[in-house]
Design a protein around this motif. Structure first.
Motif, PDB file in Angstrom:
ATOM      1  N   ARG A   1       0.855  -1.182   0.000  1.00 13.40           N
ATOM      2  CA  ARG A   1       0.000   0.000   0.000  1.00 13.40           C
ATOM      3  C   ARG A   1       0.893   1.234   0.000  1.00 13.40           C
ATOM      4  O   ARG A   1       1.837   1.322   0.782  1.00 13.40           O
ATOM      5  CB  ARG A   1      -0.858  -0.030   1.267  1.00 13.40           C
ATOM      6  N   MET A   2       0.611   2.196  -0.850  1.00 11.73           N
ATOM      7  CA  MET A   2       1.420   3.415  -0.894  1.00 11.73           C
ATOM      8  C   MET A   2       1.008   4.328   0.255  1.00 11.73           C
ATOM      9  O   MET A   2      -0.178   4.661   0.408  1.00 11.73           O
ATOM     10  CB  MET A   2       1.227   4.129  -2.221  1.00 11.73           C
ATOM     11  N   VAL A   3       1.968   4.739   1.070  1.00 15.23           N
ATOM     12  CA  VAL A   3       1.701   5.516   2.286  1.00 15.23           C
ATOM     13  C   VAL A   3       2.684   6.680   2.363  1.00 15.23           C
ATOM     14  O   VAL A   3       3.871   6.532   2.042  1.00 15.23           O
ATOM     15  CB  VAL A   3       1.822   4.614   3.534  1.00 15.23           C
ATOM     16  N   LEU A   4       2.182   7.830   2.788  1.00 16.47           N
ATOM     17  CA  LEU A   4       3.035   9.002   3.011  1.00 16.47           C
ATOM     18  C   LEU A   4       2.988   9.379   4.480  1.00 16.47           C
ATOM     19  O   LEU A   4       1.928   9.728   5.006  1.00 16.47           O
ATOM     20  CB  LEU A   4       2.570  10.177   2.152  1.00 16.47           C
ATOM     21  N   VAL A   5       4.125   9.291   5.146  1.00 23.55           N
ATOM     22  CA  VAL A   5       4.255   9.802   6.509  1.00 23.55           C
ATOM     23  C   VAL A   5       4.477  11.305   6.397  1.00 23.55           C
ATOM     24  O   VAL A   5       5.412  11.740   5.703  1.00 23.55           O
ATOM     25  CB  VAL A   5       5.435   9.127   7.236  1.00 23.55           C
TER      26      VAL A   5
ATOM     27  N   ALA B   1       5.861  13.708   8.007  1.00 31.10           N
ATOM     28  CA  ALA B   1       7.195  14.245   8.261  1.00 31.10           C
ATOM     29  C   ALA B   1       8.198  13.842   7.186  1.00 31.10           C
ATOM     30  O   ALA B   1       9.286  14.429   7.097  1.00 31.10           O
ATOM     31  CB  ALA B   1       7.689  13.775   9.628  1.00 31.10           C
ATOM     32  N   GLU B   2       7.849  12.858   6.349  1.00 27.08           N
ATOM     33  CA  GLU B   2       8.756  12.375   5.306  1.00 27.08           C
ATOM     34  C   GLU B   2       8.483  13.012   3.947  1.00 27.08           C
ATOM     35  O   GLU B   2       9.071  12.610   2.939  1.00 27.08           O
ATOM     36  CB  GLU B   2       8.668  10.850   5.203  1.00 27.08           C
ATOM     37  N   LEU B   3       7.594  14.002   3.893  1.00 25.33           N
ATOM     38  CA  LEU B   3       7.318  14.685   2.635  1.00 25.33           C
ATOM     39  C   LEU B   3       8.603  15.257   2.049  1.00 25.33           C
ATOM     40  O   LEU B   3       9.392  15.893   2.741  1.00 25.33           O
ATOM     41  CB  LEU B   3       6.310  15.811   2.861  1.00 25.33           C
ATOM     42  N   LYS B   4       8.815  15.035   0.756  1.00 20.45           N
ATOM     43  CA  LYS B   4       9.985  15.570   0.067  1.00 20.45           C
ATOM     44  C   LYS B   4       9.569  16.794  -0.740  1.00 20.45           C
ATOM     45  O   LYS B   4       8.706  16.709  -1.613  1.00 20.45           O
ATOM     46  CB  LYS B   4      10.586  14.514  -0.863  1.00 20.45           C
ATOM     47  N   VAL B   5      10.155  17.925  -0.415  1.00 18.45           N
ATOM     48  CA  VAL B   5       9.871  19.167  -1.125  1.00 18.45           C
ATOM     49  C   VAL B   5      11.146  19.597  -1.835  1.00 18.45           C
ATOM     50  O   VAL B   5      12.109  20.039  -1.197  1.00 18.45           O
ATOM     51  CB  VAL B   5       9.369  20.260  -0.160  1.00 18.45           C
ATOM     52  N   ARG B   6      11.141  19.468  -3.134  1.00 20.87           N
ATOM     53  CA  ARG B   6      12.336  19.808  -3.904  1.00 20.87           C
ATOM     54  C   ARG B   6      12.453  21.324  -4.095  1.00 20.87           C
ATOM     55  O   ARG B   6      11.507  22.071  -3.874  1.00 20.87           O
ATOM     56  CB  ARG B   6      12.309  19.072  -5.244  1.00 20.87           C
TER      57      ARG B   6
ATOM     58  N   HIS C   1       4.940   9.741  -9.157  1.00 22.17           N
ATOM     59  CA  HIS C   1       4.721  11.085  -8.618  1.00 22.17           C
ATOM     60  C   HIS C   1       4.704  11.060  -7.094  1.00 22.17           C
ATOM     61  O   HIS C   1       5.368  11.870  -6.443  1.00 22.17           O
ATOM     62  CB  HIS C   1       3.405  11.645  -9.152  1.00 22.17           C
ATOM     63  N   LEU C   2       3.947  10.126  -6.512  1.00 25.54           N
ATOM     64  CA  LEU C   2       3.863  10.041  -5.055  1.00 25.54           C
ATOM     65  C   LEU C   2       5.203   9.631  -4.456  1.00 25.54           C
ATOM     66  O   LEU C   2       5.596  10.119  -3.393  1.00 25.54           O
ATOM     67  CB  LEU C   2       2.772   9.055  -4.650  1.00 25.54           C
ATOM     68  N   ALA C   3       5.912   8.732  -5.127  1.00 25.89           N
ATOM     69  CA  ALA C   3       7.232   8.332  -4.633  1.00 25.89           C
ATOM     70  C   ALA C   3       8.181   9.527  -4.609  1.00 25.89           C
ATOM     71  O   ALA C   3       8.970   9.693  -3.670  1.00 25.89           O
ATOM     72  CB  ALA C   3       7.796   7.215  -5.506  1.00 25.89           C
ATOM     73  N   ASN C   4       8.103  10.393  -5.611  1.00 25.57           N
ATOM     74  CA  ASN C   4       8.952  11.579  -5.641  1.00 25.57           C
ATOM     75  C   ASN C   4       8.619  12.548  -4.514  1.00 25.57           C
ATOM     76  O   ASN C   4       9.466  13.354  -4.111  1.00 25.57           O
ATOM     77  CB  ASN C   4       8.807  12.293  -6.989  1.00 25.57           C
TER      78      ASN C   4
ATOM     79  N   GLN D   1      -2.911   4.880  -1.299  1.00 25.55           N
ATOM     80  CA  GLN D   1      -3.552   3.784  -2.025  1.00 25.55           C
ATOM     81  C   GLN D   1      -2.621   3.126  -3.043  1.00 25.55           C
ATOM     82  O   GLN D   1      -1.993   2.124  -2.770  1.00 25.55           O
ATOM     83  CB  GLN D   1      -4.853   4.252  -2.667  1.00 25.55           C
ATOM     84  N   GLN D   2      -2.512   3.696  -4.247  1.00 26.16           N
ATOM     85  CA  GLN D   2      -1.776   3.055  -5.329  1.00 26.16           C
ATOM     86  C   GLN D   2      -0.378   3.634  -5.476  1.00 26.16           C
ATOM     87  O   GLN D   2      -0.148   4.824  -5.218  1.00 26.16           O
ATOM     88  CB  GLN D   2      -2.533   3.229  -6.654  1.00 26.16           C
ATOM     89  N   GLN D   3       0.552   2.797  -5.940  1.00 24.79           N
ATOM     90  CA  GLN D   3       1.921   3.242  -6.151  1.00 24.79           C
ATOM     91  C   GLN D   3       2.031   4.020  -7.463  1.00 24.79           C
ATOM     92  O   GLN D   3       1.628   3.543  -8.513  1.00 24.79           O
ATOM     93  CB  GLN D   3       2.869   2.046  -6.203  1.00 24.79           C
TER      94      GLN D   3
END
Length: 248
Positions: A68-72, A74-79, A203-206, A198-200
């Motif tokens: 399952r694709m999950v975003l914590v 605090a782990e957000l990546k802001v380029r 974009h979300l991985a980045n 939800q889905q991998q």
């Protein structure tokens, strides 16, 4: 190999997530077909780690993929490019950050055809069901407005201490990414999360999301169900600047 798929009638309970089709099946993560798409069913589905995803000419399809694709938050990546874009939007006096001011309009904009496809899973029954969840305080929207025009939006479901991201749209550069920053900042402010994506997708991985095994996701879901959700979902630029300062 033959796989068995649960067929639901209105009011039926969802089968256990481990009964979803395996990753070597034609539709990995598909748990059940049929049933009713309404607010009560959606609430039961999310409480069990299940979400709907189907087209206009299909019956309701219910999914619980592994992983399952999950975003914590605090782990957000802001380029760097997004930091620059966020600062530019913050300086624009006509641009306002709001929450829950027009939930249905956000959903309808998310349902509009995209450049790469004419298909949408946000069918009218989905819009009506999530709008009912919104009136019950279980679904929320983050919005960017330029004067009286809605130019970007994101909507999500919130149960206890977990947020389930659904869809987003933008008509301005990096608008949806900026709203994802706002959602993460809001979650950090209130001590909630993780955010179910939800889905991998690349974009979300980045943006910092990563795949979790389904059993780890289900443990987090069970733990978060005991938490109390935020009393208010109000959010604006002043809170964004404070909560998102490390990314700016």
């Amino acid at each position: 190999m033959t796989w068995t798929l649960a067929r639901l009638r209105p009011g039926d309970r969802f089968p256990p997530p481990e009964q979803a089709l395996p990753n070597d099946a034609p539709y990995p993560g598909l748990l059940a077909v049929g049933g009713r798409v309404d607010a009560k069913t959606l609430q039961a589905a999310y409480a069990q780690g299940v979400f709907p995803w189907f087209g206009a000419d299909e019956p309701p399809l219910w999914w619980t993929p592994d992983p399952r694709m999950v975003l914590v938050p605090a782990e957000l990546k802001v380029r760097r490019s997004l930091r620059q874009s966020a600062r530019r939007h913050l300086r624009e006096a006509r641009l306002a950050l709001r929450t829950d001011s027009d939930f249905r309009a956000v959903m309808q904009a998310c349902a509009a055809p995209r450049r790469d496809t004419e298909q949408t899973w946000i069918v009218p029954a989905i819009v009506d069901a999530y709008c009912t969840l919104h009136t019950q305080g279980l679904a929320h929207s983050f919005e960017l407005w330029r004067d009286d025009e809605l130019v970007a939006g994101l909507y999500c479901v919130s149960l206890g201490g977990m947020v389930f991201g659904e869809s987003m749209f933008t008509r301005v550069d990096d608008g949806s990414k900026l709203l994802l920053m706002a959602l993460c900042g809001f979650c950090l402010r209130h001590g909630i999360g993780p955010i179910d994506c939800q889905q991998q997708t690349a974009h979300l991985a980045n943006m910092g999301a990563r795949p979790w095994p389904r059993d780890a996701f289900m443990r987090a879901l069970e733990q978060s169900s005991q938490a109390q959700g935020p009393a208010s979902w109000r959010y604006d630029w002043s809170q964004f600047q404070r909560d998102c300062a490390p990314w700016l």
